[in-house]
Write an enzyme that holds these catalytic residues in place. Structure first.
Site, PDB file in Angstrom:
ATOM      1  N   PRO A   2       1.504 105.222  70.627  1.00 52.95           N
ATOM      2  CA  PRO A   2       0.143 105.580  71.055  1.00 52.95           C
ATOM      3  C   PRO A   2       0.072 105.793  72.569  1.00 52.95           C
ATOM      4  O   PRO A   2       0.496 104.946  73.343  1.00 52.95           O
ATOM      5  CB  PRO A   2      -0.688 104.363  70.631  1.00 52.95           C
ATOM      6  CG  PRO A   2       0.090 103.731  69.535  1.00 52.95           C
ATOM      7  CD  PRO A   2       1.532 103.964  69.897  1.00 52.95           C
ATOM      8  N   GLU A   3      -0.433 106.950  72.947  1.00 53.66           N
ATOM      9  CA  GLU A   3      -0.629 107.270  74.360  1.00 53.66           C
ATOM     10  C   GLU A   3      -2.135 107.388  74.604  1.00 53.66           C
ATOM     11  O   GLU A   3      -2.939 107.105  73.719  1.00 53.66           O
ATOM     12  CB  GLU A   3       0.125 108.548  74.715  1.00 53.66           C
ATOM     13  CG  GLU A   3       1.636 108.413  74.445  1.00 53.66           C
ATOM     14  CD  GLU A   3       2.451 109.625  74.873  1.00 53.66           C
ATOM     15  OE1 GLU A   3       2.014 110.355  75.784  1.00 53.66           O
ATOM     16  OE2 GLU A   3       3.519 109.853  74.285  1.00 53.66           O
ATOM     17  N   LYS A  59      -3.059 103.043  78.400  1.00 52.66           N
ATOM     18  CA  LYS A  59      -2.825 102.744  76.985  1.00 52.66           C
ATOM     19  C   LYS A  59      -3.439 101.407  76.564  1.00 52.66           C
ATOM     20  O   LYS A  59      -3.209 100.950  75.444  1.00 52.66           O
ATOM     21  CB  LYS A  59      -1.312 102.715  76.708  1.00 52.66           C
ATOM     22  CG  LYS A  59      -0.586 104.002  77.087  1.00 52.66           C
ATOM     23  CD  LYS A  59       0.915 103.826  76.883  1.00 52.66           C
ATOM     24  CE  LYS A  59       1.688 105.009  77.418  1.00 52.66           C
ATOM     25  NZ  LYS A  59       3.157 104.808  77.302  1.00 52.66           N
ATOM     26  N   ARG A 112       5.547  97.527  63.946  1.00 56.94           N
ATOM     27  CA  ARG A 112       6.771  97.195  64.678  1.00 56.94           C
ATOM     28  C   ARG A 112       6.657  95.916  65.492  1.00 56.94           C
ATOM     29  O   ARG A 112       7.630  95.466  66.096  1.00 56.94           O
ATOM     30  CB  ARG A 112       7.153  98.350  65.611  1.00 56.94           C
ATOM     31  CG  ARG A 112       7.577  99.628  64.885  1.00 56.94           C
ATOM     32  CD  ARG A 112       9.057  99.613  64.544  1.00 56.94           C
ATOM     33  NE  ARG A 112       9.895  99.627  65.733  1.00 56.94           N
ATOM     34  CZ  ARG A 112      10.293 100.726  66.355  1.00 56.94           C
ATOM     35  NH1 ARG A 112       9.925 101.904  65.917  1.00 56.94           N
ATOM     36  NH2 ARG A 112      11.066 100.652  67.413  1.00 56.94           N
ATOM     37  N   ARG A 256      15.027 108.753  78.008  1.00 55.94           N
ATOM     38  CA  ARG A 256      14.148 109.196  76.927  1.00 55.94           C
ATOM     39  C   ARG A 256      14.427 110.653  76.613  1.00 55.94           C
ATOM     40  O   ARG A 256      14.699 111.448  77.506  1.00 55.94           O
ATOM     41  CB  ARG A 256      12.683 109.041  77.334  1.00 55.94           C
ATOM     42  CG  ARG A 256      12.282 107.631  77.717  1.00 55.94           C
ATOM     43  CD  ARG A 256      12.404 106.641  76.573  1.00 55.94           C
ATOM     44  NE  ARG A 256      11.519 106.980  75.476  1.00 55.94           N
ATOM     45  CZ  ARG A 256      10.239 106.627  75.416  1.00 55.94           C
ATOM     46  NH1 ARG A 256       9.707 105.911  76.387  1.00 55.94           N
ATOM     47  NH2 ARG A 256       9.485 106.985  74.396  1.00 55.94           N
TER      48      ARG A 256
END
Ligand SMILES: [Zn+2]
Length: 269
Positions: A2-3, A59, A112, A256
């Protein structure tokens, strides 16, 4: 992960479904996600409070809970918020569940188990302690400040955009989209952009995030909801640039995997 747009949508979901409801009880299924408070303390402090205003910084989402202060939520890798109507089945992965006096509920889901739940007095003080930079969509965040942050360091653009201390809210996915729309290679150095490039990056950062929020582009249905001129639906093997048709490239930037169009975002810039 989620951003900013995802968390903004969680915030709006919370506002429309839970604002004004009184908390009957809070149940913590996974104390590992709590920070600075234990499950019993959280339950005791939340009980009887009402859901008030909500705020977002990058966030992080903050929800006013009366005398208890602000409940702060971070969604880690794949967390989310879900309103529960009376009689709804218990969802999977609800690590913290709030039941309201009127039978409704709110579940903080986090498969998670990476994320954070806190209770704070002051969201601004929390953001400062966490060393968060300005929220990328904050109206008070000005272009001149952003440009100073670009010029003041020698970092690669993608890494800088993803650094929550530089600007808060952008992660791996939206940094790719912003750089694609700004036509800047992810490894360009932030201090070497010319004035027009800096300005364009600022404008595209705002535009991309605003577009995603307006499209209701929550993480689950992201690719269906974004306009076809976006890179994000093409962030995959065999992806094609929506602008020029070239094959989308993937490479590691600061650990990344980033996606970009080698033709629209040339390395030399
Ligand atoms: Zn292209």
């Amino acid at each position: 992960m989620p951003e900013l747009p995802d968390v903004e949508l969680f915030r709006r979901h919370l506002d429309t479904s839970c604002h004004g409801r009184t908390i009957l009880s809070a149940t913590v299924a996974d104390p590992k996600l709590l920070s600075g408070i234990d499950a019993a303390q959280l339950a005791r402090r939340l009980a009887g409070t009402r859901i008030g205003a909500s705020r977002r910084h990058g966030k992080h989402l903050f929800v006013a809970v009366g005398d208890a202060g602000w409940l702060g939520l971070h969604f880690g890798m794949n967390g989310s918020l879900l309103h529960l109507a009376p009689g709804d089945a218990d969802p999977s992965y609800d690590r913290v569940r709030i039941d309201f006096a009127d039978g409704h509920g709110l579940a903080y889901l986090n498969p998670r188990r990476i994320g954070e739940v806190v209770l704070v007095d002051d969201p601004d003080a929390f953001a400062a302690a966490e060393r968060l930079g300005p929220d990328a969509l904050d109206p008070k965040f000005e272009r001149a400040d952003f440009e100073r942050r670009l010029a003041g360091t020698r970092r690669e653009l993608k890494a800088l955009l993803m650094d929550q201390a530089a600007v808060a809210g952008i992660g791996n996915i939206y940094s790719d989209e912003i750089l694609f729309q700004a036509r800047l290679h992810p490894s360009r150095r932030s201090d070497r952009l010319d004035a027009a490039e800096r300005r364009h990056l600022w404008e595209q950062m705002r535009a991309v995030l605003e577009t995603a929020v307006a499209a209701g582009a929550g993480a689950e249905r992201l690719t269906e909801r974004l306009p076809s001129r976006c890179l994000i639906p093409q962030r995959k093997r065999d992806g094609r640039c929506p602008r020029c048709g070239a094959a989308i490239a993937a490479a590691k930037f600061g650990g990344r995997t980033g996606y970009f169009c080698p033709r629209c975002q040339p390395q030399g810039g």
